[in-house]
Design a protein around this motif. Structure first.
Motif, PDB file in Angstrom:
ATOM      1  N   ALA A   1      -2.851  -6.389 -11.534  1.00 16.98           N
ATOM      2  CA  ALA A   1      -3.172  -4.971 -11.690  1.00 16.98           C
ATOM      3  C   ALA A   1      -2.161  -4.112 -10.936  1.00 16.98           C
ATOM      4  O   ALA A   1      -1.390  -4.601 -10.102  1.00 16.98           O
ATOM      5  N   ASP A   2      -2.157  -2.819 -11.254  1.00 16.63           N
ATOM      6  CA  ASP A   2      -1.397  -1.841 -10.482  1.00 16.63           C
ATOM      7  C   ASP A   2      -2.375  -1.015  -9.654  1.00 16.63           C
ATOM      8  O   ASP A   2      -3.598  -1.057  -9.876  1.00 16.63           O
ATOM      9  N   TYR A   3      -1.837  -0.215  -8.714  1.00 13.24           N
ATOM     10  CA  TYR A   3      -2.706   0.527  -7.807  1.00 13.24           C
ATOM     11  C   TYR A   3      -2.133   1.921  -7.553  1.00 13.24           C
ATOM     12  O   TYR A   3      -0.909   2.133  -7.632  1.00 13.24           O
ATOM     13  N   SER A   4      -3.020   2.830  -7.227  1.00 15.97           N
ATOM     14  CA  SER A   4      -2.580   4.153  -6.775  1.00 15.97           C
ATOM     15  C   SER A   4      -3.586   4.688  -5.764  1.00 15.97           C
ATOM     16  O   SER A   4      -4.782   4.388  -5.849  1.00 15.97           O
ATOM     17  N   PHE A   5      -3.089   5.424  -4.788  1.00 10.86           N
ATOM     18  CA  PHE A   5      -3.971   6.020  -3.796  1.00 10.86           C
ATOM     19  C   PHE A   5      -4.629   7.257  -4.370  1.00 10.86           C
ATOM     20  O   PHE A   5      -4.014   8.010  -5.150  1.00 10.86           O
ATOM     21  N   VAL A   6      -5.883   7.471  -4.009  1.00 13.77           N
ATOM     22  CA  VAL A   6      -6.669   8.569  -4.552  1.00 13.77           C
ATOM     23  C   VAL A   6      -6.403   9.834  -3.744  1.00 13.77           C
ATOM     24  O   VAL A   6      -6.518   9.837  -2.509  1.00 13.77           O
ATOM     25  N   ALA A   7      -6.045  10.925  -4.429  1.00 13.57           N
ATOM     26  CA  ALA A   7      -5.806  12.204  -3.760  1.00 13.57           C
ATOM     27  C   ALA A   7      -7.093  12.663  -3.086  1.00 13.57           C
ATOM     28  O   ALA A   7      -8.166  12.653  -3.687  1.00 13.57           O
ATOM     29  N   GLY A   8      -6.982  13.019  -1.822  1.00 14.13           N
ATOM     30  CA  GLY A   8      -8.145  13.492  -1.077  1.00 14.13           C
ATOM     31  C   GLY A   8      -8.999  12.381  -0.517  1.00 14.13           C
ATOM     32  O   GLY A   8      -9.959  12.638   0.201  1.00 14.13           O
TER      33      GLY A   8
ATOM     34  N   TYR B   1       2.413   4.442   1.629  1.00 12.34           N
ATOM     35  CA  TYR B   1       2.351   4.775   0.195  1.00 12.34           C
ATOM     36  C   TYR B   1       1.404   5.910  -0.186  1.00 12.34           C
ATOM     37  O   TYR B   1       1.521   6.454  -1.283  1.00 12.34           O
ATOM     38  N   ALA B   2       0.458   6.273   0.669  1.00 11.49           N
ATOM     39  CA  ALA B   2      -0.603   7.190   0.237  1.00 11.49           C
ATOM     40  C   ALA B   2      -0.104   8.552  -0.197  1.00 11.49           C
ATOM     41  O   ALA B   2      -0.722   9.209  -1.037  1.00 11.49           O
ATOM     42  N   HIS B   3       1.032   8.985   0.334  1.00  7.76           N
ATOM     43  CA  HIS B   3       1.519  10.332   0.015  1.00  7.76           C
ATOM     44  C   HIS B   3       2.596  10.329  -1.078  1.00  7.76           C
ATOM     45  O   HIS B   3       3.139  11.378  -1.402  1.00  7.76           O
ATOM     46  N   GLU B   4       2.879   9.150  -1.636  1.00  6.64           N
ATOM     47  CA  GLU B   4       3.937   9.078  -2.648  1.00  6.64           C
ATOM     48  C   GLU B   4       3.462   9.437  -4.049  1.00  6.64           C
ATOM     49  O   GLU B   4       4.261   9.714  -4.931  1.00  6.64           O
ATOM     50  N   LYS B   5       2.142   9.414  -4.279  1.00  2.00           N
ATOM     51  CA  LYS B   5       1.554   9.803  -5.569  1.00  2.00           C
ATOM     52  C   LYS B   5       2.200   9.060  -6.733  1.00  2.00           C
ATOM     53  O   LYS B   5       2.660   9.658  -7.706  1.00  2.00           O
ATOM     54  N   ARG B   6       2.243   7.746  -6.635  1.00  2.00           N
ATOM     55  CA  ARG B   6       2.806   6.928  -7.710  1.00  2.00           C
ATOM     56  C   ARG B   6       2.038   5.627  -7.822  1.00  2.00           C
ATOM     57  O   ARG B   6       1.255   5.256  -6.956  1.00  2.00           O
ATOM     58  N   VAL B   7       2.287   4.944  -8.928  1.00  2.00           N
ATOM     59  CA  VAL B   7       1.662   3.646  -9.164  1.00  2.00           C
ATOM     60  C   VAL B   7       2.413   2.579  -8.370  1.00  2.00           C
ATOM     61  O   VAL B   7       3.647   2.552  -8.330  1.00  2.00           O
ATOM     62  N   ILE B   8       1.667   1.684  -7.727  1.00  2.00           N
ATOM     63  CA  ILE B   8       2.241   0.622  -6.906  1.00  2.00           C
ATOM     64  C   ILE B   8       1.793  -0.723  -7.472  1.00  2.00           C
ATOM     65  O   ILE B   8       0.611  -0.909  -7.773  1.00  2.00           O
ATOM     66  N   THR B   9       2.697  -1.651  -7.637  1.00  2.00           N
ATOM     67  CA  THR B   9       2.336  -2.972  -8.147  1.00  2.00           C
ATOM     68  C   THR B   9       1.707  -3.827  -7.057  1.00  2.00           C
ATOM     69  O   THR B   9       1.921  -3.591  -5.856  1.00  2.00           O
ATOM     70  N   TYR B  10       0.961  -4.830  -7.484  1.00  2.00           N
ATOM     71  CA  TYR B  10       0.376  -5.766  -6.520  1.00  2.00           C
ATOM     72  C   TYR B  10       1.481  -6.464  -5.729  1.00  2.00           C
ATOM     73  O   TYR B  10       1.360  -6.636  -4.509  1.00  2.00           O
ATOM     74  N   ASN B  11       2.550  -6.870  -6.406  1.00  2.00           N
ATOM     75  CA  ASN B  11       3.635  -7.570  -5.715  1.00  2.00           C
ATOM     76  C   ASN B  11       4.268  -6.703  -4.637  1.00  2.00           C
ATOM     77  O   ASN B  11       4.660  -7.201  -3.572  1.00  2.00           O
ATOM     78  N   GLU B  12       4.376  -5.410  -4.905  1.00  2.00           N
ATOM     79  CA  GLU B  12       4.938  -4.492  -3.915  1.00  2.00           C
ATOM     80  C   GLU B  12       4.031  -4.418  -2.692  1.00  2.00           C
ATOM     81  O   GLU B  12       4.505  -4.460  -1.548  1.00  2.00           O
ATOM     82  N   ILE B  13       2.732  -4.326  -2.935  1.00  2.00           N
ATOM     83  CA  ILE B  13       1.774  -4.290  -1.829  1.00  2.00           C
ATOM     84  C   ILE B  13       1.794  -5.607  -1.061  1.00  2.00           C
ATOM     85  O   ILE B  13       1.826  -5.640   0.172  1.00  2.00           O
ATOM     86  N   SER B  14       1.794  -6.722  -1.797  1.00  2.00           N
ATOM     87  CA  SER B  14       1.778  -8.041  -1.176  1.00  2.00           C
ATOM     88  C   SER B  14       2.997  -8.262  -0.284  1.00  2.00           C
ATOM     89  O   SER B  14       2.876  -8.744   0.853  1.00  2.00           O
ATOM     90  N   THR B  15       4.163  -7.891  -0.783  1.00  2.00           N
ATOM     91  CA  THR B  15       5.394  -8.063  -0.003  1.00  2.00           C
ATOM     92  C   THR B  15       5.370  -7.202   1.253  1.00  2.00           C
ATOM     93  O   THR B  15       5.723  -7.664   2.349  1.00  2.00           O
ATOM     94  N   PHE B  16       4.931  -5.954   1.104  1.00  2.00           N
ATOM     95  CA  PHE B  16       4.869  -5.052   2.260  1.00  2.00           C
ATOM     96  C   PHE B  16       3.932  -5.603   3.329  1.00  2.00           C
ATOM     97  O   PHE B  16       4.289  -5.664   4.512  1.00  2.00           O
ATOM     98  N   ILE B  17       2.738  -6.025   2.928  1.00  2.00           N
ATOM     99  CA  ILE B  17       1.743  -6.514   3.874  1.00  2.00           C
ATOM    100  C   ILE B  17       2.225  -7.772   4.587  1.00  2.00           C
ATOM    101  O   ILE B  17       2.135  -7.909   5.812  1.00  2.00           O
ATOM    102  N   GLN B  18       2.771  -8.700   3.832  1.00  2.00           N
ATOM    103  CA  GLN B  18       3.173  -9.977   4.433  1.00  2.00           C
ATOM    104  C   GLN B  18       4.392  -9.842   5.349  1.00  2.00           C
ATOM    105  O   GLN B  18       4.513 -10.582   6.329  1.00  2.00           O
ATOM    106  N   CYS B  19       5.293  -8.916   5.028  1.00  2.00           N
ATOM    107  CA  CYS B  19       6.507  -8.755   5.839  1.00  2.00           C
ATOM    108  C   CYS B  19       6.335  -7.795   7.006  1.00  2.00           C
ATOM    109  O   CYS B  19       7.165  -7.788   7.920  1.00  2.00           O
ATOM    110  N   ARG B  20       5.267  -7.011   7.005  1.00  2.00           N
ATOM    111  CA  ARG B  20       5.093  -6.001   8.058  1.00  2.00           C
ATOM    112  C   ARG B  20       3.886  -6.256   8.951  1.00  2.00           C
ATOM    113  O   ARG B  20       3.755  -5.610   9.989  1.00  2.00           O
TER     114      ARG B  20
END
Length: 389
Positions: free
Chosen positions: A380-387, A323-342
């Motif tokens: 909450a929502d999340y986004s990766f910090v540029a740089g 997700y770090a290079h997508e420059k978008r807001v990510i929901t907690y549920n999206e992060i949770s699902t990715f982490i648990q399934c991968r």
């Protein structure tokens, strides 16, 4: 031995050649893993207010007991079902046991009678003596159990080798009924033979009608099977690998579920049985530990906390890569699902082991929603910090 009756049944048949399988190291852990998940699964489902029917189907149940006298997965699952049936009299519990070997079915039938006394009024056990594919494909047979309102079903498929069970048959079942699937994918056939003629025939038998041109390794094979079984209500899959003591892959147990809560419960079982190891490795003769940690990891970890730290580092790296290079807001549920399934991490690890470290390192930003507390992470929502990567 579970009881004197079980011991008597075992003694009656133990000298019959080929009736009882030897229980290998990986088999012990497989039984513990699956039965642990069944208990977690039942706890969630039986306590739902809307629960009406819960079904466990073992379509290759074997004799139900091993050569050392220990009970196998189907009977341990039955004991869990019996316990929950007694505690939840308003919910119907159904167990289905099938095996193509009539002698083994005879043994497990006797064992069920021995361990299931008295049988709760809301628990039924059904026996069948059929080929596994023919059994699963008779969809109408399960209609009054699996097709009723708010029914929940766990289909357990544990073949001896690759190619025995057809993916098309599993797809039909998953498209017809709301169910979870635990499927033992015997990758060792592919590992040993690659794309040789023998292995190719097995793959074709299992994946008839599917494009096999891009299958060059185990990862490709598992990815294709996972994709094909993500059908009907199935939305999430997870695989756990079992290896020999020489580190050769034996099989991967694939879990398929319609709901992320299924993954959450699976992870509890995984950590209970394997304490965070990325895969199970058979112990060497005379070794009492589950795995050789020194052989699995670059450093000699000796406790679960060290394994958790390693798993968490991997999870943070995978999350950033995704997700770090997508420059978008990510929901907690999206992060949770990715982490648990991968990854190996479970839900309770996500905030403390993934989100908080990334935020403290300046790589991730938490975006609080209006009216929510500053301590809230799940809404909450999340986004990766540029740089910050």
């Amino acid at each position: 031995m579970y009881s004197k009756q079980v011991e008597e049944i075992y003694n009656k048949y133990k000298d019959r050649r080929g009736l009882f399988d030897e229980k290998k190291d990986q088999t012990t852990y497989k039984i513990n893993y699956v039965s642990s998940y069944v208990k977690e699964w039942l706890y969630v489902l039986a306590n739902r207010k809307e629960a009406t029917t819960i079904n466990f189907i073992d379509c290759m149940c074997n004799a139900g007991i091993y050569a050392d006298g220990e009970l196998g997965t189907p009977l341990k699952a039955l004991l869990h079902m019996r316990e929950f049936a007694q505690a939840h009299p308003d919910v119907k519990f159904n167990v289905f046991l099938n095996d193509h070997n009539s002698d083994r079915l005879m043994v497990i039938t006797e064992l069920v009678e021995a361990i299931n006394k008295p049988c709760p009024a809301n628990l039924t056990v059904n026996f069948s003596n059929e080929d596994v594919n023919d059994y699963i494909e008779q969809l109408q047979k399960f209609a009054k159990y699996c097709g009723v309102y708010n029914a929940s079903t766990l289909l357990f498929v544990d073949p001896y080798n690759f190619g025995t069970v057809k993916i098309n048959v599993l797809q039909k079942f998953l498209r017809t009924y709301y169910a979870e699937l635990i499927f033992n994918v015997f990758t060792s056939d592919f590992v040993r033979n690659g794309k040789s003629q023998v292995s190719g025939k097995k793959i074709q038998a299992c994946l008839e009608g599917h494009d096999l041109s891009n299958i060059n390794n185990v990862e490709d094979l598992i990815a294709l099977i996972s994709k094909e079984l993500t059908t009907g209500n199935i939305k999430h899959t997870f695989q756990y690998e079992f290896r020999t003591q020489t580190n050769s892959e034996l099989y991967q147990i694939m879990f398929c579920t319609p709901n992320i809560k299924g993954i959450e419960q699976l992870k509890k079982a995984l950590w209970e049985v394997f304490q965070g190891a990325k895969f199970h490795k058979n112990k060497k003769v005379g070794d009492t530990s589950q795995i050789s940690l020194f052989e699995l990891f670059p450093d000699c970890y000796d406790d679960e906390a060290s394994l958790l730290s390693e798993r968490a580092t991997e999870a943070r790296q995978m999350l950033m890569a995704k997700y770090a290079h997508e420059k978008r807001v990510i929901t907690y549920n999206e992060i949770s699902t990715f982490i648990q399934c991968r990854t190996m991490l479970k839900k309770s690890h996500i905030i403390s082991q993934v989100l908080v470290p990334l935020i403290e390192e300046g790589k991730l930003r938490r975006i609080l929603k209006e009216g929510k507390r500053s301590s809230n992470y799940t809404e909450a929502d999340y986004s990766f910090v540029a740089g910050g990567i």
